[in-house]
Scaffold this motif. Sequence first.
Motif, PDB file in Angstrom:
ATOM      1  N   ILE A 139      14.029  74.957  11.689  1.00 42.28           N
ATOM      2  CA  ILE A 139      13.820  75.377  13.126  1.00 42.28           C
ATOM      3  C   ILE A 139      13.753  74.230  14.031  1.00 42.28           C
ATOM      4  N   VAL A 140      13.213  72.943  13.385  1.00 50.50           N
ATOM      5  CA  VAL A 140      13.368  71.695  14.468  1.00 50.50           C
ATOM      6  C   VAL A 140      14.656  71.237  14.654  1.00 50.50           C
ATOM      7  N   ILE A 141      15.309  70.836  13.734  1.00 48.39           N
ATOM      8  CA  ILE A 141      16.739  70.306  13.930  1.00 48.39           C
ATOM      9  C   ILE A 141      17.828  71.257  14.477  1.00 48.39           C
ATOM     10  N   PRO A 142      17.992  70.990  15.941  1.00 52.47           N
ATOM     11  CA  PRO A 142      18.828  71.940  16.721  1.00 52.47           C
ATOM     12  C   PRO A 142      20.249  72.038  15.970  1.00 52.47           C
ATOM     13  N   THR A 143      21.098  73.192  16.434  1.00 52.29           N
ATOM     14  CA  THR A 143      22.396  73.690  16.027  1.00 52.29           C
ATOM     15  C   THR A 143      23.300  72.468  16.027  1.00 52.29           C
ATOM     16  N   PHE A 144      23.270  71.932  17.395  1.00 47.47           N
ATOM     17  CA  PHE A 144      24.247  70.878  17.765  1.00 47.47           C
ATOM     18  C   PHE A 144      24.229  69.640  16.970  1.00 47.47           C
ATOM     19  N   LEU A 185      25.210  78.878  12.780  1.00 43.97           N
ATOM     20  CA  LEU A 185      24.435  79.707  13.588  1.00 43.97           C
ATOM     21  C   LEU A 185      23.432  80.595  12.862  1.00 43.97           C
ATOM     22  N   SER A 186      23.402  80.881  11.692  1.00 44.40           N
ATOM     23  CA  SER A 186      22.272  81.477  10.916  1.00 44.40           C
ATOM     24  C   SER A 186      21.211  80.801  10.493  1.00 44.40           C
ATOM     25  N   LEU A 187      21.363  79.380  10.193  1.00 45.24           N
ATOM     26  CA  LEU A 187      20.369  78.549   9.774  1.00 45.24           C
ATOM     27  C   LEU A 187      19.129  78.591  10.520  1.00 45.24           C
ATOM     28  N   PRO A 188      19.001  78.285  11.682  1.00 44.12           N
ATOM     29  CA  PRO A 188      17.471  78.664  12.353  1.00 44.12           C
ATOM     30  C   PRO A 188      16.992  79.871  12.300  1.00 44.12           C
ATOM     31  N   PHE A 189      17.860  80.818  12.222  1.00 46.48           N
ATOM     32  CA  PHE A 189      17.369  82.177  12.141  1.00 46.48           C
ATOM     33  C   PHE A 189      16.748  82.488  10.780  1.00 46.48           C
ATOM     34  N   ILE A 190      17.467  82.013   9.671  1.00 47.94           N
ATOM     35  CA  ILE A 190      16.758  82.108   8.409  1.00 47.94           C
ATOM     36  C   ILE A 190      15.541  81.644   8.313  1.00 47.94           C
TER      37      ILE A 190
ATOM     38  N   SER B 285      15.996  63.800  15.905  1.00 50.56           N
ATOM     39  CA  SER B 285      15.120  64.715  14.778  1.00 50.56           C
ATOM     40  C   SER B 285      13.863  64.259  14.728  1.00 50.56           C
ATOM     41  N   THR B 286      13.815  62.848  14.539  1.00 49.53           N
ATOM     42  CA  THR B 286      12.364  62.366  14.140  1.00 49.53           C
ATOM     43  C   THR B 286      11.466  62.529  15.339  1.00 49.53           C
TER      44      THR B 286
END
Lengths: 311, 307
Positions: A139-144, A185-190, B285-286
């Motif tokens: 959730i925290v680490i963005p897709t980009f 694309l799917s990691l945050p949704f998982i 990220s941190t």
Amino acid sequence: MWFYFIKRILIALPTLLAVVTLSFFLMRLAPGGPFDQEAPLPPEILENLRAAYGFDKPLIKQYLDYLTNLLNGDFGPSFKYKDFTVTELISQGLPISASNGFLALILAVCFGIPIGIIAALNQNKKVDHLIMSFAMIGIVIPTFVIGPLLALFFGIILKDTIFSLPVGGWEGGRLENRILPVICLSLPFIAYIARITRASMIETMRSNYIRTATAKGLPYHKVVINHALKSSMIPVVTFLGPATVALLTGSMVVETIFGLPGIGRYFVQGALNRDYTLVMGVTILAAFLVIIITLIVDMAYAWLDPKTRYD
Amino acid sequence: MEFFKIFSQSSERNSKSLNSFKDVEERSLWSTAIQRLILNRAAFVSALLIIFLAFICFVGPYFLSWSYDEIDWDLIEATPPNINNGHYLGTDSLGRDLLARILQGGQVSFQVGLLATMVAVIIGVTVGSLAGFLGGWIDQVLMRIVDILYVIPLMFFIIILMVIFGRNFYLMFIAIGFVEWLTMSRIVRGQTMALRHREFIDSARVSGSSNTRIILKHIIPNILGVVIVYVTLTIPQVILLESFLSFLGLGVQPPMTSWGALISEGAREMEITPRTLIVPALFLSTALFSFNFLGDGLRDALDPRDR
């Protein structure tokens, strides 16, 4: 129930009109026109260009024309891709973005729900903490950030092994070219779906009817599958509305990173090139999709949970 | 206790009769919350990390021998870290000091985070408390507007605004703030509605306070906890949004930089120097993790349900 549905549709239509109106007038009121270049055009040519794109008519007339064209599925000509209309660009890009988004959602449901259930049934144990830590990362680490890292890992570090995957290009939708974008694309949704499923499953497992089911001697797996699962799925269904929005923004990033010719990439390119009609077209399309899907989700929700109908 | 404290503030004349309560050991909401926050290790470490990150981003550049937009003409290529020439994390492909650029990017992220969140808080609290307190048609109209805005993919509109107004730095703060207030207003409205019929509000009204005064003096101080929790959760979202825009090339413009812009530059060069991608990604990220853990910790600390 029908009253509820009609009310929802009556809210959806003005919302769509508001989006169209807002994006139209924002674009027209923009300082500097789309024909501004470093070397100014001769006035006669500028005049002709303006006439060709209908900019010489009064603003209201332009707006009404745009609306009428929209109803016929015509988003107007693209300013930068001279040989294409926006409708053509969108109909090229949409199937790519939509199929990737759909695959990503399926992947997310297939992984997110079981993971969430496992975490819920092992609440506060090691498995649960492990799963929830990974969900937090997702959730925290963005897709980009995840996207380039995936590309780095599968495209460069594993370059000459059998796990190597192409990190760019579409090539007519080959499976290998889809794997990394869809995973990214799917990691945050998982992660989201796992978190939502866990929370609602824990809630459901505490309710009285689950205690009854257990007390009458049903085996544990039957209690979970036959009784708890259905009602703990309701929050997951409501997540699908916001998920569409996230998919659309996610597709901008993923298609930019992996070089896919979808609508997200067209939108970003259009924004960088000040291609007003293209940007407007994609915005209106995105809003349309989100509104329709939110409407469907709301109806599904009303069907699953009768309490909301009388809101 | 909270109730009596507010009561004694709002009507000074009655304070004598309430003096006896002062003998009880006082544990206000805030002191309990701070105690709980310190006990929550993840949140406490996160808070320290945020302070540390902010400190090095704003103070660090003064101790570096290179500035973020300065090109080291001897090294116009990505070079590995070297302590002797002052490039502690090496240089990027144009020979600029990576550490200096990351710290500058951090400054942008923190500034956007704070300013845009402030915009979001001001709009969100105003709309939410008005809708919740006044109720009736005002509430209906405001909340329908929020409903409609919720459905619209506002990310697209931020980008449209960036296209039209040419990626102005301050416009970006305001545009992001305008998007992030929606959830805030809903939360504040809910809290306000719960407070509206409490006795201390009635007593304020009976003693002749105007609506504005009641909202400012009685409602807002009582929803401050929720607002603070939500602020710590909004800041990372805003930082994320700004990085997202910069990653796509629609945010800050060169030579100014931000974490998103650095990640996008790094992604282009990762084949040769993975460092230029990984280090900025680690910083971003941190920061995001810390804000999220702090927000969660604060929510646990300020949640009166399990006091």
